[in-house]
Every structure is written in structure tokens, then in C-alpha cells.
Design a protein around this motif. Structure first.
Motif, mmCIF file in Angstrom:
data_model
loop_
_atom_site.group_PDB
_atom_site.id
_atom_site.type_symbol
_atom_site.label_atom_id
_atom_site.label_comp_id
_atom_site.label_asym_id
_atom_site.label_seq_id
_atom_site.Cartn_x
_atom_site.Cartn_y
_atom_site.Cartn_z
ATOM 1 N N THR A 39 -11.787 5.723 10.271
ATOM 2 C CA THR A 39 -12.380 7.055 10.177
ATOM 3 C C THR A 39 -12.932 7.464 11.540
ATOM 4 O O THR A 39 -13.149 6.614 12.406
ATOM 5 N N GLU A 43 -19.270 12.412 12.618
ATOM 6 C CA GLU A 43 -19.126 13.209 11.400
ATOM 7 C C GLU A 43 -20.183 14.312 11.429
ATOM 8 O O GLU A 43 -21.093 14.300 12.266
ATOM 9 N N TYR A 44 -20.086 15.249 10.488
ATOM 10 C CA TYR A 44 -21.164 16.217 10.315
ATOM 11 C C TYR A 44 -22.448 15.475 9.938
ATOM 12 O O TYR A 44 -22.437 14.579 9.086
ATOM 13 N N LEU A 47 -23.522 14.789 6.254
ATOM 14 C CA LEU A 47 -22.924 13.701 5.478
ATOM 15 C C LEU A 47 -23.915 12.551 5.337
ATOM 16 O O LEU A 47 -24.085 11.988 4.253
ATOM 17 N N SER A 51 -26.021 11.142 2.001
ATOM 18 C CA SER A 51 -25.609 9.842 1.476
ATOM 19 C C SER A 51 -26.664 8.758 1.706
ATOM 20 O O SER A 51 -27.078 8.069 0.770
ATOM 21 N N ARG A 77 -21.599 7.929 13.801
ATOM 22 C CA ARG A 77 -21.813 7.250 12.510
ATOM 23 C C ARG A 77 -22.732 6.031 12.665
ATOM 24 O O ARG A 77 -22.498 5.165 13.513
ATOM 25 N N ALA A 82 -20.529 5.825 4.238
ATOM 26 C CA ALA A 82 -20.547 7.286 4.057
ATOM 27 C C ALA A 82 -19.248 7.915 4.556
ATOM 28 O O ALA A 82 -18.691 8.815 3.920
ATOM 29 N N SER A 83 -18.758 7.444 5.699
ATOM 30 C CA SER A 83 -17.506 7.976 6.247
ATOM 31 C C SER A 83 -16.320 7.642 5.352
ATOM 32 O O SER A 83 -15.413 8.463 5.171
ATOM 33 N N ARG A 86 -16.463 9.959 2.401
ATOM 34 C CA ARG A 86 -16.010 11.295 2.806
ATOM 35 C C ARG A 86 -14.488 11.326 2.930
ATOM 36 O O ARG A 86 -13.821 12.255 2.463
ATOM 37 N N THR A 90 -11.972 13.794 1.042
ATOM 38 C CA THR A 90 -11.158 14.704 1.862
ATOM 39 C C THR A 90 -9.671 14.538 1.584
ATOM 40 O O THR A 90 -8.927 15.521 1.478
ATOM 41 N N ILE A 288 -20.049 9.025 -4.161
ATOM 42 C CA ILE A 288 -18.899 9.925 -4.004
ATOM 43 C C ILE A 288 -19.106 11.208 -4.803
ATOM 44 O O ILE A 288 -18.794 12.311 -4.332
ATOM 45 N N LEU A 291 -21.452 13.538 -3.033
ATOM 46 C CA LEU A 291 -20.846 14.194 -1.877
ATOM 47 C C LEU A 291 -19.792 15.234 -2.265
ATOM 48 O O LEU A 291 -19.128 15.802 -1.401
#
Length: 424
Positions: A39, A43-44, A47, A51, A77, A82-83, A86, A90, A288, A291
Motif C-alpha cells: 500500500t 494516506e489521507y 484514515l 481507525s 502511515r 488501517a492502510s 482502506r 477501495t 472495515i 471506514l
């Protein structure tokens, strides 16, 4: 120029150990049908707020966050789960497979005080079993962690497990614990005082002796767990016992992230001083869904690679890189002929090192010894004139002449010796 505090260059003489770890765990994960995932490093920011939890140490003081040129809030990160969650959402991974077994290895970033085994850029190896609520999944990931440590010949460690219950049970316990600790507030250390307001469960793993004494009579989380939570935990314990995997139940083990529920566990050692935790993880059945994805029970763990390397240093699997053939070409014509030799070595799938120095032959042989080469292929004026190569074996100083047309056959005939481990 200096490197940033809390970062470290991984030099060529160290990278072999990193590569060995990657290769060994890749083999193990292939057996268990875990697939590698990679990943993005950033990330944003939202996120991690959604999380990890807004009242955790990571969110409050450890994240590397910034605004990019588009005024978006971005974070490097601080952990992997969390990634992965996501990425699962996604890419709609639930549509392809009911249970996704994933593993990753990569850099993470936290603004902490650098110390032995803890850097601001550090690396984690992790696995996530996404899509199963079965206690078998919890047991499988703990067993894999145990197998990995055994793969690296480690034995001075213990597995501690606990049940955190579900989010509602934990919320009830949090209030009772807070109620119990409030009268002792003035006796708590500064970290615990801060946690008492928003994250009292984190006080349970305090290392402060006075705080530990206060906690000795605190209410226990298990008294707030209902039958579903306890049954799940007992089944995990049963399976571990059946597998003869030793474990200790630690009712004060909570983990530092808000997304955990049910099983939480850590693998600890007494070989690393203050940084005693090698591996930590647990179940996160609601993450999950929180999110924006489908309800997806999941469980996973992460191992700190820097700490693992500290433990495996000097273990038998971890040796310097093997170099098979060192090529020495003396003179312009010999250097051209070296390319033909290299083509043959490549066809034989043997590693080699082409000498690029202007040293004398004696010094070049010294360089070959320093690089632990098995054999030197030497081409100079005499060899060019008579169309042969001199093979000098460095361990026993034996030497042969190989006519060029027979070089490939010679290499293939000596593959066993070339691949044999050099005595360190």
C-alpha cells in the motif's frame, strides 16, 4: 549532510539480513496461502483518525502529518492495518474472495524518542486475515508468528494473550476503571494522568511500579465480558493448547489502538531491554465497517523488523553474502574477453563480481578474498595468447587452466562447490 534523527541508512553489508528475512517469510506465507500486498506510504490523515482512535498516543503526538500542494491533509502511515483496510474497501476485495489472507513488509513512521530498536522510520512485517470471525483465524495467525520466530532460531520469548471483549463491553469497563482510578489521580505518573481522561485502558500496561500497585486491586475486564466474548477467547486458548504453543493470559494486556476487540496478544522477549515486544496484534471486527466498507471480521499482527534483526544477529541463518566468481581481466584484450566469460556465467546462473580496480594482481586477489569469493577467473596476456582462463580457488589455493570452449562445462561441473557456504 546528516541523516534525520530517527532514521537509518541500511548499508550493503546489512541488507543481506533484510533480504533473508523477506525470503524466509515469503516462503512461509506461501505455504499458508497468504498473499503479499503493498500500500502507499502516505494516506489521507482522516484514515488514521477514524481507525486508530483520536485518543491514542499515535494520533495525539506521533504522526507525521502535512498538507500537500492541493491543501489535502496527508499522513505518513504510522502502522499497516488501517492502510490494508482502506485498500480492501477501495479495491472491493470482498467481491473476489470471502477470506483474504494478506501480508506486507514496509516502512512506517512515528515521531517518538529514538532509542535502540525504535526509530522514527521503522519497518513492520504484518499479516491480516480478513473475512473470518472464527477462533481458528486467531489461532492461525498466532501460530504463524510463532513459526516465524522459530524459523529464525529464536526461543527466548513468551506469548501473552487477553480478550478485550466487544466495543460495548469495553466501554462499560472503561467507565468502571476510570471510576476506580479517579481517587488515585494524584498518585499516577504524568502519562497515566493524561490517559485517565480519554484513554484509561492504556494505563493497564503502565511500567510505573506505583501505578502497577494501584492497579492490583482494580476491576477486571473479564468480569464485564459476556458469553460470546468469553467463548471465543476460550476456543482460541483451546486450539493453542492443542498445538502445544505455550501462552500466558495477561488480563492487563490492552494494545494501543482503538480498533481491537476480542483477542489481543503480544510476543515478548527479555533480550531487548525496554523494547520487549517483538510482535503485537489482535482482532478488529468493526474497523472495515467503520471506514465505510462491508461488515468484515478480521484479525492480524505486526512484527518490528529492526527488533527482529537485533534478535537474529549472530544466528546461524544470518551470514554475509556469498560471492561465487571474481573476474580479473588484465589488459585491454583481456577486458574484452571478460564480457564473453560473463555471458557464460550468466547462462549458468552463478553470481559474479567483475574487478574494476587498477590494482596489481596480488591486490586484486586480496579484494576477492575480502568479498569471500570462491574462485577467481583470471585473464591476462598469457591466457589471451593461448585461449584459456586461469581458475584460482581461494580457499585451498588450487589452480587450473580451462580452455575457453570448455568454460561452461567447467562451471556446471563445479556448481556444488560454488554454491557451498563459505566458512566465515
Amino acid at each position: 549532510m546528516q541523516s534525520l534523527r530517527g532514521t537509518k541508512d541500511i548499508l550493503p553489508e546489512e541488507i543481506t539480513s533484510w533480504q533473508d528475512i523477506y525470503y524466509k517469510v515469503q516462503q512461509l506465507f506461501n505455504k499458508y496461502n497468504y498473499n503479499e500486498i503493498r500500500t502507499p506510504i502516505f494516506e489521507y490523515t482522516d484514515l488514521f483518525f477514524r481507525s486508530i482512535g483520536s485518543d491514542t498516543d499515535i494520533i495525539n503526538r506521533e504522526m507525521y502529518s502535512f498538507k500537500d500542494k492541493g491543501e489535502r491533509n496527508i499522513t505518513l502511515r504510522p502502522e499497516g492495518t488501517a492502510s490494508i483496510a482502506r485498500a480492501y474497501i477501495t479495491n472491493k476485495m470482498h467481491k473476489h474472495c470471502k477470506v483474504n489472507r494478506l501480508w506486507y513488509l514496509g516502512p512506517m513512521f512515528r515521531y517518538e524518542r529514538p532509542q535502540k530498536g525504535r526509530q522514527r522510520q521503522f519497518h513492520q512485517l504484518g499479516i491480516e486475515c480478513i473475512g473470518s470471525s472464527s477462533p481458528l483465524a486467531d489461532t492461525e495467525i498466532i501460530r504463524i508468528a510463532d513459526k516465524i520466530l522459530q524459523t529464525f532460531y529464536l526461543d527466548h520469548y513468551s506469548i501473552e494473550i487477553n480478550s478485550l471483549g466487544n466495543l460495548e463491553e469495553r466501554a462499560m469497563y472503561r467507565e468502571k476503571l476510570k471510576e476506580y482510578l479517579n481517587p488515585y489521580e494524584k498518585d499516577l505518573d504524568e502519562d497515566s494522568k493524561k490517559r485517565l481522561v480519554n484513554n484509561p485502558l492504556r494505563i493497564l500496561d503502565s511500567k510505573n511500579l506505583q501505578v502497577k500497585e494501584i492497579l492490583s486491586s482494580a476491576p477486571r475486564l473479564t468480569t464485564f465480558l459476556k458469553s460470546k466474548s468469553m467463548n471465543h477467547f476460550y476456543k482460541v486458548c483451546e486450539h493453542l493448547a492443542y498445538l502445544n504453543i505455550p501462552y500466558v493470559i495477561n488480563e492487563k494486556l490492552v494494545r494501543g489502538l482503538d480498533y481491537y476487540n476480542y483477542t489481543a496478544f503480544e510476543i515478548k522477549t527479555d533480550q531487548l531491554g525496554a523494547q520487549e515486544t517483538i510482535c503485537g496484534g489482535g482482532r478488529y471486527d468493526k474497523l472495515i465497517e467503520q471506514l465505510g466498507g462491508p461488515a468484515t471480521p478480521s484479525v492480524g499482527w505486526a512484527i518490528g523488523i529492526e527488533r527482529l534483526l537485533m534478535l537474529v544477529k549472530d544466528k546461524p541463518y544470518c551470514s554475509s553474502k556469498q560471492l561465487n566468481i571474481y573476474i580479473i581481466a588484465q589488459g585491454a584484450e583481456s577486458q574484452k574477453q571478460a564480457w564473453n566469460i560473463i555471458k557464460i556465467i550468466e547462462e549458468c546462473n552463478i553470481n559474479f563480481h567483475l574487478d574494476l580496480t587498477e590494482y596489481s594482481l596480488t591486490k586484486k586477489l586480496g579484494q576477492a578474498n575480502l568479498l569471500n569469493a570462491q574462485v577467481c577467473f583470471i585473464i591476462a596476456e598469457e591466457e589471451i595468447k593461448n585461449n584459456y582462463i586461469t581458475a584460482k580457488w581461494l580457499k585451498n589455493s588450487s589452480q587450473q587452466r580451462i580452455e575457453f570452449p570448455y568454460l561452461k562445462a567447467y562451471i556446471n561441473a563445479h556448481k556444488y562447490l560454488l554454491n557451498k557456504k563459505v566458512a566465515q
